[in-house]
Design a protein around this motif. Structure first.
Motif, mmCIF file in Angstrom:
data_model
loop_
_atom_site.group_PDB
_atom_site.id
_atom_site.type_symbol
_atom_site.label_atom_id
_atom_site.label_comp_id
_atom_site.label_asym_id
_atom_site.label_seq_id
_atom_site.Cartn_x
_atom_site.Cartn_y
_atom_site.Cartn_z
ATOM 1 N N ASP A 70 7.365 -10.277 0.699
ATOM 2 C CA ASP A 70 6.129 -9.503 0.654
ATOM 3 C C ASP A 70 4.992 -10.324 0.066
ATOM 4 O O ASP A 70 5.126 -10.948 -0.995
ATOM 5 C CB ASP A 70 6.323 -8.245 -0.194
ATOM 6 C CG ASP A 70 7.256 -7.247 0.474
ATOM 7 O OD1 ASP A 70 7.451 -7.370 1.699
ATOM 8 O OD2 ASP A 70 7.777 -6.366 -0.225
ATOM 9 N N THR A 101 14.811 -12.480 2.956
ATOM 10 C CA THR A 101 13.482 -12.993 2.599
ATOM 11 C C THR A 101 13.571 -13.725 1.266
ATOM 12 O O THR A 101 13.125 -13.221 0.235
ATOM 13 C CB THR A 101 12.468 -11.842 2.497
ATOM 14 O OG1 THR A 101 12.989 -10.844 1.585
ATOM 15 C CG2 THR A 101 12.254 -11.175 3.841
ATOM 16 N N TYR A 142 13.361 -5.340 13.597
ATOM 17 C CA TYR A 142 13.549 -6.104 12.364
ATOM 18 C C TYR A 142 12.566 -5.636 11.293
ATOM 19 O O TYR A 142 11.372 -5.493 11.532
ATOM 20 C CB TYR A 142 13.367 -7.596 12.629
ATOM 21 C CG TYR A 142 14.470 -8.175 13.471
ATOM 22 C CD1 TYR A 142 15.749 -8.332 12.959
ATOM 23 C CD2 TYR A 142 14.244 -8.536 14.794
ATOM 24 C CE1 TYR A 142 16.774 -8.845 13.734
ATOM 25 C CE2 TYR A 142 15.266 -9.057 15.576
ATOM 26 C CZ TYR A 142 16.527 -9.210 15.038
ATOM 27 O OH TYR A 142 17.543 -9.705 15.814
ATOM 28 N N GLY A 143 13.120 -5.388 10.109
ATOM 29 C CA GLY A 143 12.307 -4.870 9.021
ATOM 30 C C GLY A 143 12.191 -3.353 9.038
ATOM 31 O O GLY A 143 11.557 -2.773 8.171
ATOM 32 N N GLN A 187 0.978 -10.196 14.430
ATOM 33 C CA GLN A 187 2.290 -9.565 14.480
ATOM 34 C C GLN A 187 2.251 -8.192 15.137
ATOM 35 O O GLN A 187 3.166 -7.813 15.862
ATOM 36 C CB GLN A 187 2.899 -9.447 13.081
ATOM 37 C CG GLN A 187 4.349 -8.961 13.085
ATOM 38 C CD GLN A 187 4.952 -8.911 11.696
ATOM 39 O OE1 GLN A 187 4.258 -9.094 10.702
ATOM 40 N NE2 GLN A 187 6.244 -8.669 11.619
ATOM 41 N N SER A 226 22.016 -9.124 9.360
ATOM 42 C CA SER A 226 21.314 -8.406 8.298
ATOM 43 C C SER A 226 21.250 -6.911 8.555
ATOM 44 O O SER A 226 20.462 -6.224 7.940
ATOM 45 C CB SER A 226 19.896 -8.959 8.178
ATOM 46 O OG SER A 226 19.243 -8.906 9.439
ATOM 47 N N ALA A 269 8.691 -11.181 10.129
ATOM 48 C CA ALA A 269 9.405 -10.179 9.337
ATOM 49 C C ALA A 269 10.266 -10.817 8.258
ATOM 50 O O ALA A 269 10.723 -10.131 7.345
ATOM 51 C CB ALA A 269 10.284 -9.319 10.249
ATOM 52 N N GLY A 270 10.483 -12.148 8.341
ATOM 53 C CA GLY A 270 11.354 -12.832 7.392
ATOM 54 C C GLY A 270 10.679 -13.322 6.132
ATOM 55 O O GLY A 270 11.345 -13.836 5.235
ATOM 56 N N TRP A 315 17.733 -2.769 9.709
ATOM 57 C CA TRP A 315 17.721 -4.224 9.819
ATOM 58 C C TRP A 315 16.717 -4.789 8.815
ATOM 59 O O TRP A 315 15.602 -4.277 8.699
ATOM 60 C CB TRP A 315 17.303 -4.685 11.218
ATOM 61 C CG TRP A 315 18.232 -4.254 12.288
ATOM 62 C CD1 TRP A 315 19.228 -4.978 12.877
ATOM 63 C CD2 TRP A 315 18.279 -2.965 12.908
ATOM 64 N NE1 TRP A 315 19.879 -4.228 13.823
ATOM 65 C CE2 TRP A 315 19.319 -2.991 13.862
ATOM 66 C CE3 TRP A 315 17.532 -1.802 12.761
ATOM 67 C CZ2 TRP A 315 19.625 -1.885 14.654
ATOM 68 C CZ3 TRP A 315 17.837 -0.705 13.547
ATOM 69 C CH2 TRP A 315 18.883 -0.758 14.480
ATOM 70 N N ALA A 316 17.133 -5.815 8.119
ATOM 71 C CA ALA A 316 16.234 -6.470 7.171
ATOM 72 C C ALA A 316 16.600 -7.941 7.127
ATOM 73 O O ALA A 316 17.693 -8.303 6.699
ATOM 74 C CB ALA A 316 16.350 -5.844 5.782
ATOM 75 N N SER A 320 3.409 -13.916 3.850
ATOM 76 C CA SER A 320 3.318 -14.255 5.273
ATOM 77 C C SER A 320 2.010 -14.974 5.571
ATOM 78 O O SER A 320 0.970 -14.665 4.982
ATOM 79 C CB SER A 320 3.424 -12.992 6.133
ATOM 80 O OG SER A 320 2.436 -12.054 5.768
#
Length: 522
Positions: free
Chosen positions: A409, A196, A52-53, A420, A23, A405-406, A192-193, A412
């Motif tokens: 929005d 989701t 990540y994110g 986190q 990603s 992070a996966g 990085w993403a 979570s």
């Protein structure tokens, strides 16, 4: 003693390729003539810890070196900088992304030296065209090409690498190098993403029962898996070598790889103790892998948590993970008992899927081989979150951060919101969401309660010192006043006047001792 080697298995592994479904994204923002809306094709290292994110967007510097020497000269490279007071060119100003040349040593060694030099990220500039890249070959006439893509694999020592790194293909890297060597600035972004797709994250782990690296993770992640609940779906995978492709199953149907394989050479594993004559064999590893697959089918497939599976793995590693008990039936039964696993059901599952003794295929093991080929697994252990490979050390904290992070929005779970950003997410989860190690990145941080308590104690100490100092000063001032009065008051000497009647004070110090209450006039 017979020492084993298995070149056919290793060759089969080396020829596998990693699909570009990571990603990450590589962009050049400055100069505009190098900007590509879709980003630059690249390959991500299988070591290091990406944010990540998040992303790293800063100036790029070219070391003009392969950076294999640990004594890195940070005063060289491009673009050139003004000279410092010592006459040397200024060092690469932080933060920066460092571009290095490929070749000369392992990828891990290069990135480690860059990390020690202060780099926030690393770009490895490839120096060889892919034979499939016609544009690169045309731009580099006469140079040799390579048929397979380079894989930025961990050499086994990359657990200390904390910065991310990419490999940039030759044609693109040459254009970037030309820009910085002309002393023109280049601003680059590494991002990085994780995918989701919805409010549930799916994560996978590829390993083998004898893997040492994943042992700590398997021993400590169960409580995290339970805390994530049905918001995250876990699938464990066992890595199985394809004996047919590795030619362990001969043309005449015979097993050509001795006790490394089951099912007459169809399914194989490497010998963990490198001794074919004794200890744990590859066939033993395959059998234990099938057992864990069946335990997951019975206890984890439905909810993606699989508490009994985690408990069995913990019990097995504690009691049976040694040459004497690895295939001991009594030890296996004891692990079943303490993890509340129905041993009879698991043994039936192993037999019904095809077993490991007959000259016949096994349905579950075939599925594992197909999945690992499709996913492109080449390094063990490897974890995936939403189909994206997780880079860096396989730790509870790294995997937990990637899972959190996966999520899309606003979807979570509460445990992610609570833990986190904690300095030790794993400990936070085990403490039911109470962070005792401060926010992430604080290093040796303290909890809010400890901070407030410490501040109150310090205030109390200083308040006490203030009161003591005030009283001490007041007493000193009083003594000084008494001394002055005793020294300068014009009192008559009682002895010269023949007696002390009439209320006269015979000694000037008497007045001071009485606190100034006595009359000065007779």
């Amino acid at each position: 003693m017979l020492r084993f080697t298995l070149p056919v298995l290793l060759a089969a592994t080396a020829s596998a390729s990693t699909p570009d479904n990571v990603s990450s994204r590589l962009m050049v923002h400055i100069p505009h003539n190098l900007f590509k809306e879709e980003g630059y094709d690249h390959r991500e290292a299988l070591f290091g810890v990406p944010p990540y994110g998040g992303s790293i967007a800063t100036n790029l510097y070219y070391a003009d070196s392969d950076l294999c020497d640990p004594n890195v000269d940070t005063h060289k490279g491009y673009p050139t900088r003004p000279n410092a007071d010592d006459g040397k060119m200024e060092a690469w100003p932080s933060p920066f992304i460092l571009m290095l040349n490929r070749g000369g040593c392992t990828f891990v060694k290069k990135v480690r030296n860059a990390q020690r030099s202060g780099a926030a990220g690393v770009i490895i500039a490839d120096n060889t065209c892919l034979c499939s890249d016609a544009a690169c070959i045309e731009a580099s006439p006469g140079d040799q090409c390579e048929t397979s893509e380079p894989i930025m694999a961990d050499d086994g020592s990359g657990s200390d690498i904390s910065i991310p790194s990419f490999l940039m293909f030759k044609k693109d890297a040459d254009a970037v190098k030309a820009e910085v060597m002309a002393d023109r600035p280049v601003q680059l972004e590494m991002a990085w993403a994780l995918p989701t797709p919805d409010d549930r994250v799916e994560y996978d782990l590829w390993t083998v029962p004898t893997d040492v690296v994943s042992r700590d993770f398997l021993n400590n992640f169960r409580e995290v898996a339970v805390a994530l609940g049905k918001s995250a779906y876990f699938t464990p995978h066992m890595y199985i070598y394809d004996g047919i492709r590795s030619h362990c199953m001969g043309n005449d149907g015979q097993n050509m790889c001795y006790n490394l394989c089951t099912n007459n050479g169809r399914y194989c594993a490497t010998d963990p103790d490198n001794d074919l004559e004794k200890g744990i064999s590859g066939a033993d590893v395959v059998k234990e892998s099938l057992r864990r697959i069946c335990i997951w089918k019975h206890y984890g497939d439905s909810d993606g948590i699989g508490v009994q599976w985690w408990k069995y793995v913990e019990q097995f590693m504690e009691k049976c993970n040694n040459p004497d008990y690895f295939m001991n039936d009594d030890c296996i039964k004891d692990a079943y008992k303490h993890s509340k696993v129905d041993g009879d059901a698991i043994e039936r599952c192993m037999k019904d899927s095809g077993g490991v003794t007959a000259d016949a295929p096994n349905a579950f093991l075939d599925l594992e081989i197909g999945s690992q080929t499709e996913r492109g697994v080449v390094v063990l252990p490897t974890a995936f979150v939403n189909t994206a490979a997780i880079r860096g050390a396989l730790t509870v904290n790294n995997v937990f951060d990637a899972i959190c992070a996966g999520f899309a929005d606003g979807t979570s779970p509460k445990i992610c919101n609570k833990c986190q950003m904690c300095g030790d997410p794993g400990a936070c989860v085990k403490a039911n969401g109470v962070c005792k190690n401060g926010p992430s990145g604080s290093g040796s941080g303290v909890s809010t309660h400890m901070f407030v308590s410490s501040m109150m104690f310090i205030v109390a100490v200083f308040a006490g010192l203030g009161v003591w100092h005030y009283k001490r000063t007041k007493e000193d001032m009083r003594d000084q006043v008494r001394g002055i009065l005793a020294e300068y008051m014009p009192l008559e000497d009682q002895e010269e006047n023949g007696g002390g009647g009439g209320g006269m004070i015979s000694n000037p110090m008497d007045f001071a001792r009485r606190g100034g209450n006595a009359s000065l006039i007779s």
